[in-house]
Design an enzyme around this catalytic site. Sequence first.
Site, short mmCIF file in Angstrom:
data_model
loop_
_atom_site.label_atom_id
_atom_site.label_comp_id
_atom_site.label_asym_id
_atom_site.label_seq_id
_atom_site.Cartn_x
_atom_site.Cartn_y
_atom_site.Cartn_z
N GLY A 218 -18.06 26.33 26.82
CA GLY A 218 -18.96 25.32 27.38
C GLY A 218 -18.51 24.99 28.79
O GLY A 218 -19.30 24.97 29.74
N HIS B 98 -9.84 16.54 32.07
CA HIS B 98 -8.71 17.46 32.11
C HIS B 98 -7.95 17.38 33.45
O HIS B 98 -6.81 17.83 33.53
CB HIS B 98 -9.16 18.90 31.91
CG HIS B 98 -9.24 19.35 30.47
ND1 HIS B 98 -8.16 19.26 29.61
CD2 HIS B 98 -10.25 19.92 29.77
CE1 HIS B 98 -8.52 19.77 28.43
NE2 HIS B 98 -9.78 20.17 28.49
N MET C 61 -14.72 25.04 31.49
CA MET C 61 -13.31 25.35 31.69
C MET C 61 -12.84 24.57 32.92
O MET C 61 -13.42 24.66 33.99
CB MET C 61 -13.13 26.87 31.89
CG MET C 61 -11.69 27.28 32.17
SD MET C 61 -10.58 26.92 30.77
CE MET C 61 -9.07 26.54 31.64
N GLU C 62 -11.74 23.83 32.70
CA GLU C 62 -11.28 22.83 33.67
C GLU C 62 -10.50 23.42 34.85
O GLU C 62 -9.45 22.89 35.22
CB GLU C 62 -10.42 21.80 32.94
CG GLU C 62 -9.09 22.32 32.36
CD GLU C 62 -9.17 22.91 30.96
OE1 GLU C 62 -10.25 23.38 30.55
OE2 GLU C 62 -8.14 22.89 30.26
N HIS D 260 -15.68 15.71 29.97
CA HIS D 260 -14.54 16.37 29.32
C HIS D 260 -13.74 17.19 30.34
O HIS D 260 -12.52 17.01 30.48
CB HIS D 260 -15.04 17.26 28.18
CG HIS D 260 -13.96 18.00 27.47
ND1 HIS D 260 -13.37 17.54 26.32
CD2 HIS D 260 -13.32 19.17 27.76
CE1 HIS D 260 -12.43 18.38 25.93
NE2 HIS D 260 -12.38 19.39 26.79
N GLU D 261 -14.42 18.05 31.06
CA GLU D 261 -13.69 18.91 32.01
C GLU D 261 -13.08 18.08 33.13
O GLU D 261 -11.97 18.37 33.59
CB GLU D 261 -14.61 20.01 32.57
CG GLU D 261 -15.29 20.90 31.51
CD GLU D 261 -14.36 21.42 30.42
OE1 GLU D 261 -13.15 21.58 30.67
OE2 GLU D 261 -14.85 21.66 29.29
N ARG E 163 -21.80 32.00 24.58
CA ARG E 163 -20.90 30.88 24.34
C ARG E 163 -20.42 30.91 22.89
O ARG E 163 -21.20 30.77 21.95
CB ARG E 163 -21.65 29.57 24.62
CG ARG E 163 -20.79 28.35 24.55
CD ARG E 163 -21.58 27.14 24.99
NE ARG E 163 -20.85 25.91 24.72
CZ ARG E 163 -21.37 24.70 24.85
NH1 ARG E 163 -22.62 24.56 25.25
NH2 ARG E 163 -20.65 23.64 24.59
N TYR F 42 -8.75 19.11 19.18
CA TYR F 42 -9.72 18.23 19.85
C TYR F 42 -9.95 16.95 19.05
O TYR F 42 -9.81 15.84 19.57
CB TYR F 42 -11.07 18.95 19.99
CG TYR F 42 -11.07 20.10 20.97
CD1 TYR F 42 -10.57 21.35 20.61
CD2 TYR F 42 -11.59 19.95 22.25
CE1 TYR F 42 -10.58 22.41 21.50
CE2 TYR F 42 -11.61 21.02 23.15
CZ TYR F 42 -11.10 22.24 22.77
OH TYR F 42 -11.11 23.29 23.65
N LYS G 230 -18.83 29.06 20.87
CA LYS G 230 -19.08 27.93 19.96
C LYS G 230 -20.45 28.06 19.27
O LYS G 230 -20.63 27.59 18.15
CB LYS G 230 -19.01 26.64 20.77
CG LYS G 230 -19.26 25.40 19.98
CD LYS G 230 -19.30 24.17 20.87
CE LYS G 230 -20.49 23.33 20.50
NZ LYS G 230 -20.73 22.20 21.39
N PRO H 60 -18.05 32.41 27.99
CA PRO H 60 -17.72 32.24 26.57
C PRO H 60 -17.44 30.79 26.14
O PRO H 60 -17.32 30.53 24.95
CB PRO H 60 -16.48 33.11 26.38
CG PRO H 60 -15.86 33.19 27.73
CD PRO H 60 -16.99 33.15 28.71
N GLU I 163 -6.10 18.90 24.69
CA GLU I 163 -7.49 18.71 24.26
C GLU I 163 -7.76 17.38 23.56
O GLU I 163 -8.80 16.77 23.79
CB GLU I 163 -7.94 19.89 23.38
CG GLU I 163 -7.96 21.24 24.12
CD GLU I 163 -8.89 21.29 25.34
OE1 GLU I 163 -9.77 20.41 25.47
OE2 GLU I 163 -8.71 22.21 26.17
N ASP J 199 -5.04 31.95 20.90
CA ASP J 199 -6.46 31.66 20.71
C ASP J 199 -6.75 31.25 19.26
O ASP J 199 -7.65 30.46 19.00
CB ASP J 199 -7.24 32.93 21.06
CG ASP J 199 -8.63 32.59 21.57
OD1 ASP J 199 -8.75 31.62 22.33
OD2 ASP J 199 -9.58 33.30 21.19
N1 BES Z 1 -10.02 24.25 28.09
C1 BES Z 1 -11.14 24.28 27.24
C2 BES Z 1 -11.70 25.66 27.02
C3 BES Z 1 -10.71 26.63 26.40
C4 BES Z 1 -9.93 26.26 25.33
C5 BES Z 1 -10.62 27.90 26.89
C6 BES Z 1 -9.04 27.16 24.79
C7 BES Z 1 -9.73 28.80 26.34
C8 BES Z 1 -8.93 28.43 25.29
C9 BES Z 1 -12.26 23.37 27.74
O1 BES Z 1 -11.81 22.21 28.34
C10 BES Z 1 -13.05 22.93 26.54
O2 BES Z 1 -12.49 22.28 25.71
N2 BES Z 1 -14.33 23.30 26.49
C11 BES Z 1 -15.21 22.93 25.41
C12 BES Z 1 -16.09 21.79 25.82
C13 BES Z 1 -15.78 20.48 25.29
C14 BES Z 1 -16.82 19.43 25.62
C15 BES Z 1 -15.20 20.32 23.94
C16 BES Z 1 -16.11 24.10 25.12
O3 BES Z 1 -16.05 25.07 25.87
O4 BES Z 1 -16.88 24.04 24.18
ZN ZN Z 2 -10.98 20.85 26.93
#
Ligand code: BES
Ligand code: ZN
Length: 625
Positions: A293, A324, A295-296, A320-321, A579, A408, A581, A291, A343, A400
Amino acid sequence: MKASLLILITGLLFGACQNEPGNGSKTEKDSIVMNTSNRPDPHSFTQEARVNHMGLNLKVDFDNKKIAGTAEYTVAANGADKLYLDIDEVKIDKVWWESPDGEKALAFSLSEKETFLGQALIIDLPKGSDKVYVKYETTEGAKALQWLDAQQTAGKKYPFLFTQSQAILARTWIPIQDGPGFRFSYTAIVEVPRGMMALMSASNPTSTVESGLYRFEMKQAVPAYLMAMSVGKLEFRPLGERTGIYAEAELIDKAAYEFAETETMLEAAEKIYGPYAWDRYDMIVLPPSFPFGGMENPRLTFVTPTILAGDRSLTALIAHELAHSWSGNLVTNATWNDFWLNEGFTVYFERRIMEEISDESYANMLALLGHQDLESEVHDLGKDSEDTHLKLHLEGRNPDDGMTDIAYEKGYFLLRLIEEHVGREPFDAFLKAYFKDNSFKTMTTESFLTLLKSKLISSEDYEVLRIDEWVYGAGIPDNCPKVVSDKFEIVESALNDFKSSGNAKAISSTNWTSHEWLHFIRHIDAEINLEKMTKLDNQFNFTHSGNAEIQAAWFEHTIEKGYTNADEAVEEFLIRVGRRKFLMPLYKSLLKADPTGGKANEIYAKARANYHAVSQESIDELLKK
Ligand code: BES
Ligand code: ZN
């Protein structure tokens, strides 16, 4: 504040306690008054007693789609006589301790269910030991878990399982103190079907173990949202001394090519903010239903295959990851209200890494796209919305809901503002010390602001920069740094020329990266009619681009303009890719094009089963299921 501020748990009396410990021990009968405002984290039931270490012994059962086993907790009671763990839809079989005379059942109770939070598992701590054991199994309601059939994998022969614990889903697969402020080390023994490989956010194997038994160790203390597991038919390929990639055999070459710069990124990151604390940095490419992009998860970033563009153009996500590993995993937001500390800092750090391995103009393209995301997020939330504050108020809500582009991008621009004001060198020195001094600790927004004032900027400058307005105010303050990009200016003029000439062949796009294309596509407006859409697609083949970012951005227009040539590709994309996003804007476009929701629901009916619970929840809400 919620109505259920005081929750009376009277165990058996009200039937809240369905699980009686075995071995004839006494069941919890005393009523426990739980006061929400006493909780150190608004999204966890955790009280004084804390888990310092966890030992898991789990079996992954693909036939019944469940994980079952035991968890051993090493507890610091801190004067309390009860241990509070978070659970959500987990079945508790028994709770005990190991006395000198052998296993002794421990009394436990479950609090009433609270929306989003699940329940507290409240355990009487034994007098003679700091260790407590829980036997449990996951249920169908385990939202962290996505079980995929062989058909949904690249190899099509073995099933696949992955977890997604952030923000508060770890409690759906492990009874755990599930708040970012509670850290513990862990070990795990995990049994999986023969032929399959198990990986965790811990020390990992590099080849398949015949017996299907895997051992893991995470020596450093981590919060629950970083607990992760993935099981599949996987291969490993080293990328550098400390970096490597896991993927299904069908994807491993592509992935190794795409992520070849990872070791360089790691070195660049260390150069800016100090030593990498987690020993190895590996990644796993998950199936397209993942779901997010990325996850760190510590030592093992989870990534979507939708960044395998074939030209390394979407690797800022890896930066990005990786970032983190400092912002988030080393210095962790104290609660989800401080999410921007995770973030915003990470986006800032991500762009610094990309600047280091590429150049400033590259980082500025990312920043400009980020600014566009920020503006559209503020527009969607409303410019006066509290959800546009950096410091959030998520008490009583699903965390969430607060995880928007505000954290971000508004976070990024605040840090960039400070950097531009004080100069890069002092800002880097400040951040390097921030990571070092606060390693393996949590940070609140307030302590960060105090540090900022005491170590980096004067109270005067603090006022001049209007930092409180940035953090506690709505919208985008008008001193937001302005970013310019020559590269994007070229794109804009190419688009304008095309609007008047309609000549797609005249667009000189050689050397354009994904970012330039995204900028181009995002600026398609009413002047680009169906005829011009056709010309663009004939020339650049956006509809069938191998680049998911480009496809997703393009499909928003094809849907809204009724460019039906892309309909089949849109449907295929929405069924294959989970995904969030990408899904959210596309389903929103489908709703715009057909407000009855007919088309959106028709596609969703075919696609929903492929999505992880996190994405399902968001699309359910959007389509009001
Ligand atoms: N930690 C986040 C993913 C996340 C955020 C999962 C909140 C659950 C709740 C991860 O580091 C992230 O920010 N992923 C982004 C990618 C990024 C390049 C902005 C994503 O998944 O799009
Ligand atoms: Zn992140």
